[in-house]
Write a protein that holds these residues in place. Structure first.
Motif, mmCIF file in Angstrom:
data_model
loop_
_atom_site.group_PDB
_atom_site.id
_atom_site.type_symbol
_atom_site.label_atom_id
_atom_site.label_comp_id
_atom_site.label_asym_id
_atom_site.label_seq_id
_atom_site.Cartn_x
_atom_site.Cartn_y
_atom_site.Cartn_z
ATOM 1 N N LYS A 122 0.832 -1.202 0.000
ATOM 2 C CA LYS A 122 0.000 0.000 0.000
ATOM 3 C C LYS A 122 0.869 1.255 0.000
ATOM 4 C CE LYS A 122 -3.749 2.250 2.591
ATOM 5 N NZ LYS A 122 -4.649 2.162 3.778
ATOM 6 N N ALA A 123 1.944 1.250 0.768
ATOM 7 C CA ALA A 123 2.834 2.414 0.817
ATOM 8 C C ALA A 123 3.493 2.660 -0.534
ATOM 9 C CB ALA A 123 3.893 2.209 1.893
ATOM 10 N N ILE A 124 3.890 1.578 -1.209
ATOM 11 C CA ILE A 124 4.521 1.724 -2.533
ATOM 12 C C ILE A 124 3.524 2.296 -3.530
ATOM 13 C CG2 ILE A 124 5.527 0.445 -4.462
ATOM 14 C CD1 ILE A 124 6.664 -1.527 -2.355
ATOM 15 N N LYS A 125 2.312 1.744 -3.547
ATOM 16 C CA LYS A 125 1.290 2.207 -4.492
ATOM 17 C C LYS A 125 0.867 3.641 -4.212
ATOM 18 C CE LYS A 125 -0.565 -2.364 -5.574
ATOM 19 N NZ LYS A 125 -1.717 -3.304 -5.433
ATOM 20 N N ALA A 126 0.970 4.070 -2.945
ATOM 21 C CA ALA A 126 0.592 5.443 -2.578
ATOM 22 C C ALA A 126 1.728 6.443 -2.846
ATOM 23 C CB ALA A 126 0.194 5.495 -1.114
ATOM 24 N N GLY A 127 2.851 5.947 -3.362
ATOM 25 C CA GLY A 127 3.958 6.842 -3.691
ATOM 26 C C GLY A 127 4.771 7.284 -2.500
ATOM 27 N N LYS A 128 4.668 6.562 -1.388
ATOM 28 C CA LYS A 128 5.421 6.941 -0.179
ATOM 29 C C LYS A 128 6.861 6.422 -0.201
ATOM 30 C CE LYS A 128 1.186 7.001 2.608
ATOM 31 N NZ LYS A 128 1.111 8.457 2.748
ATOM 32 N N VAL A 129 7.150 5.498 -1.137
ATOM 33 C CA VAL A 129 8.503 4.961 -1.280
ATOM 34 C C VAL A 129 9.117 5.562 -2.545
ATOM 35 C CG1 VAL A 129 9.911 2.888 -1.514
ATOM 36 C CG2 VAL A 129 7.789 2.807 -0.173
ATOM 37 N N PRO A 130 10.090 6.458 -2.415
ATOM 38 C CA PRO A 130 10.663 7.126 -3.594
ATOM 39 C C PRO A 130 11.322 6.132 -4.552
ATOM 40 C CG PRO A 130 11.294 8.256 -1.564
ATOM 41 C CD PRO A 130 10.677 6.964 -1.159
ATOM 42 N N ALA A 131 11.471 6.526 -5.779
ATOM 43 C CA ALA A 131 12.122 5.688 -6.779
ATOM 44 C C ALA A 131 13.558 5.388 -6.339
ATOM 45 C CB ALA A 131 12.131 6.403 -8.128
ATOM 46 N N GLY A 132 13.960 4.147 -6.496
ATOM 47 C CA GLY A 132 15.306 3.744 -6.107
ATOM 48 C C GLY A 132 15.460 3.409 -4.631
ATOM 49 N N LYS A 133 14.393 3.582 -3.859
ATOM 50 C CA LYS A 133 14.407 3.248 -2.438
ATOM 51 C C LYS A 133 13.655 1.929 -2.217
ATOM 52 C CE LYS A 133 16.335 7.260 -1.359
ATOM 53 N NZ LYS A 133 17.672 7.407 -0.744
ATOM 54 N N HIS A 134 13.854 1.336 -1.048
ATOM 55 C CA HIS A 134 13.306 0.003 -0.812
ATOM 56 C C HIS A 134 12.753 -0.135 0.609
ATOM 57 C CE1 HIS A 134 15.481 -1.334 -4.461
ATOM 58 N NE2 HIS A 134 16.420 -0.512 -4.028
ATOM 59 N N VAL A 135 11.754 -0.993 0.737
ATOM 60 C CA VAL A 135 11.239 -1.400 2.045
ATOM 61 C C VAL A 135 11.220 -2.931 2.078
ATOM 62 C CG1 VAL A 135 9.321 -1.353 3.676
ATOM 63 C CG2 VAL A 135 9.801 0.662 2.273
ATOM 64 N N ILE A 136 11.906 -3.519 3.058
ATOM 65 C CA ILE A 136 11.846 -4.960 3.274
ATOM 66 C C ILE A 136 11.263 -5.200 4.656
ATOM 67 C CG2 ILE A 136 13.780 -5.404 1.728
ATOM 68 C CD1 ILE A 136 15.524 -5.845 4.224
ATOM 69 N N TYR A 137 10.927 -6.440 4.951
ATOM 70 C CA TYR A 137 10.253 -6.691 6.231
ATOM 71 C C TYR A 137 10.462 -8.126 6.685
ATOM 72 C CZ TYR A 137 6.907 -8.276 2.717
ATOM 73 O OH TYR A 137 6.328 -8.884 1.635
ATOM 74 N N ALA A 138 10.191 -8.334 7.981
ATOM 75 C CA ALA A 138 10.250 -9.671 8.580
ATOM 76 C C ALA A 138 9.309 -9.706 9.766
ATOM 77 C CB ALA A 138 11.669 -10.009 9.022
#
Length: 458
Positions: A122-138
Motif C-alpha cells: 500500500k505504501a509503494i502504491k501510494a507513492g510513499k517509497v521514492p524511486a530507487g528506495k526500498h522497504v523490506i520486512y520480517a
C-alpha cells in the motif's frame, strides 16, 4: 547474591524461565538490518520496544544504533498500526533519506495481526517509497523463537526483498555469516580475499558497529552490504550458510527461488570447522588454498600442540546461541577439553542431537538443553563443578558465586570490549580464543598453586 540460593535439586519447569539464555526476535532483526548499507531498521510497535532493542545493541557494541518506530499508542494497539506505518515510511524517507527501511514486527503488532506485505504494498502504491528506495520486512514476534530466529527471519527478508536471478551467473559466492561480531565478518572477507574469491557477504556489520571515530557525523556509515550486491546474490554460483539457525533459511530460499546451490556449514570456530569452511570455499569458487592460509592453520595447530597439557581434561560449561555453541563445543572437544553443561535459550531438538553426536565421539555424554536457561546451568554446575564457564555477561554472577574462571563470549557482552575488534572465526580467531582460555586457566593456576610448585614458566 540471589544466585547463592540456587538449589542443587533440579525439577522440571515447563512454564517458568529463570535467568533466560536468550533475548527477543526484534533485536536479531535489527542487528541484521544494520548490515545493509544505508539501511534504517524500523520497529513496528511501541516506542518502548524500539528503545530496548536499540539499547541492547548499543550496550554490546558500544556504538550508537539508529532505528525508527511506528510509535503505537492506545488507538494503534486496538485498531492496528497500518496508518502509523504509512506515515512512518513517508517521514523516514523524507527526513533521514535511507536507501532501505527494514521493518520488523513486535509482540504488539503481531498480536493485533498487522499484515506487513499488504501495508508495504500500500505504501509503494501510494507513492510513499521514492524511486530507487526500498522497504523490506520480517515477522519477528518476541513470544516465539529468540534473537537468533529474528536475525534469520530478517536475513531471509533481505534475500526475498532484493535477490534477482537473471539466468546469467556472475561468478560470485554468497556467504551468509550468521550472528557473529563485525570483527568476524571482516575475518571472513579477509580469508576469501586471500583465496582470490569475489564474495557477497550479507549481512555485513563490519564498519557499521566497529567503526572508527573520525570526528565527522554520518547518518549511515560506510559499512554494510551494498544493495547492488544483494540484488546480485540471485546470480551467484553458490551460497555458504554459516549456521543452521541463523543462515540456512535465506540460503535455502536462494537455492529454491534463484537456483543458487547452497551448502550449510557450522560457523568456522576452531580447526575442524574452519577447515570445512576453507575447503568448501575452495570447491565452490574453483580456487586453490594459498600458502598464507595454510600458514595460519599451522600456527593454530602449533599452539594447540604446545599448550595441550593445559587444555586436557578441563571441564567447561557453555551457554549461548545454538550455531555458536555447536561450533565451539566441537572446537573444545577437539583439543580434549570437556564441555559438560551446555545450554541455549533458542528452542530446537536438533541442537541437543548435534551436541550429543559431538560429545559421543569423545566418549562421554554432556548435560544439554535447548530452550533452557541459566538457572538450570547453575544447578548443573553446583552438582558437577567445572573449570571454566563460557557465555555472555550474565554468567558472571554464576562465575563469581562459584569461584570459576569465566570467558565472555556471545551476546550480550555488556561489561567488556574487544569482541567488536578481534575475531573468533577462522584460524586467527581460533588463536585469539585459545589465548584467552589459556590466560584464564594459567591465571587461576598462578593463584591456587602451592609455593613450591609456583614457577615463572609452566
Amino acid at each position: 547474591m540471589l544466585l547463592r540460593h540456587t538449589p542443587t535439586e533440579i525439577k522440571d519447569r515447563s512454564a517458568l524461565t529463570i535467568n533466560p539464555a536468550k533475548t527477543c526476535q526484534p533485536i536479531g532483526a535489527m542487528y541484521a538490518a544494520l548490515g545493509i548499507h544505508g539501511c534504517l531498521p524500523h520497529s513496528h510497535g511501541s516506542q518502548g520496544c524500539c528503545a530496548y532493542h536499540r539499547s541492547a545493541l548499543t550496550r554490546h557494541y558500544k556504538e550508537p544504533v539508529s532505528a525508527a518506530t511506528s510509535s503505537f499508542t492506545e488507538g494503534a494497539s486496538v485498531f492496528g498500526g497500518g496508518a502509523n506505518l504509512q506515515t512512518a515510511i513517508e517521514n523516514i524517507f523524507t527526513v533521514y533519506e535511507p536507501d532501505v527501511i527494514a521493518v520488523h514486527t513486535t509482540c504488539l503488532s503481531e498480536t493485533i495481526g498487522d499484515d506487513l506485505p499488504q501495508m508495504t504494498d500500500k505504501a509503494i502504491k501510494a507513492g510513499k517509497v521514492p524511486a530507487g528506495k526500498h522497504v523490506i520486512y520480517a515477522n519477528t514476534p518476541s513470544y516465539v523463537g529468540s534473537h537468533v530466529t529474528g536475525f534469520s527471519n530478517m536475513v531471509k527478508g533481505m534475500a526475498k526483498g532484493f535477490a534477482v536471478a537473471t539466468g546469467k551467473k556472475n561468478g560470485r559466492v554468497n556467504i551468509i555469516p550468521g550472528w557473529v561480531e563485525p570483527s568476524d565478518m571482516e575475518e571472513v572477507k579477509r580469508l576469501a580475499a586471500l583465496m582470490g574469491l569475489d564474495i557477497i557477504l550479507f549481512p555485513d556489520t563490519s564498519g557499521v558497529l566497529n567503526g572508527a571515530l573520525t570526528g565527522e557525523y554520518k547518518m549511515f556509515p560506510k559499512g554494510g552490504t551494498p544493495i547492488a550486491d544483494l540484488v546480485a546474490a540471485g546470480d551467484a554460483i553458490g551460497t555458504l550458510a554459516l549456521g543452521e539457525w541463523c543462515s540456512a533459511d535465506a540460503a535455502r530460499w536462494l537455492d529454491t527461488q534463484c537456483k543458487v546451490p547452497c551448502t550449510v556449514l557450522d560457523m568456522p570456530f576452531g580447526l575442524k570447522a574452519t577447515d570445512r569452511f576453507i575447503d568448501t570455499l575452495r570447491k565452490v569458487g574453483g580456487v586453490s588454498v594459498p600458502e598464507s592460509v595454510a600458514f595460519e592453520r599451522g600456527q593454530l595447530v602449533d599452539l594447540i600442540s604446545d599448550m595441550h597439557q593445559y587444555f586436557y581434561g578441563r571441564k567447561v560449561a557453555l551457554v549461548g546461541d545454538p550455531d555458536q555453541v555447536i561450533a565451539l563445543t566441537e572446537f573444545l572437544v577437539s583439543i580434549d577439553m570437556l564441555p559438560m553443561h551446555i545450554v541455549t535459550g533458542t528452542p530446537g531438538s536438533k541442537f541437543e542431537k548435534r551436541i550429543d553426536e559431538i560429545t559421543a565421539e569423545a566418549g562421554y555424554k554432556a548435560n544439554v538443553k535447548a530452550g533452557g536457561d541459566m538457572f538450570l546451568l547453575h544447578q548443573w554446575i553446583k552438582n558437577e563443578p567445572v573449570d571454566l564457564i563460557i557465555g555472555n555477561t550474565y554468567c558472571k554472577y554464576i562465575a563469581r558465586d562459584e569461584d570459576i574462571p569465566f570467558l565472555r563470549f556471545g551476546f550480550p557482552i555488556l561489561d567488556r570490549v574487544g569482541h567488536q575488534y578481534f575475531p573468533t572465526v577462522g584460524y586467527k580467531g581460533g588463536l585469539h580464543m585459545l589465548t584467552r582460555i589459556l590466560d584464564l586457566i594459567l591465571t587461576r593456576t598462578d593463584r591456587d598453586e602451592t609455593e613450591e610448585k609456583f614457577e615463572l614458566v609452566y
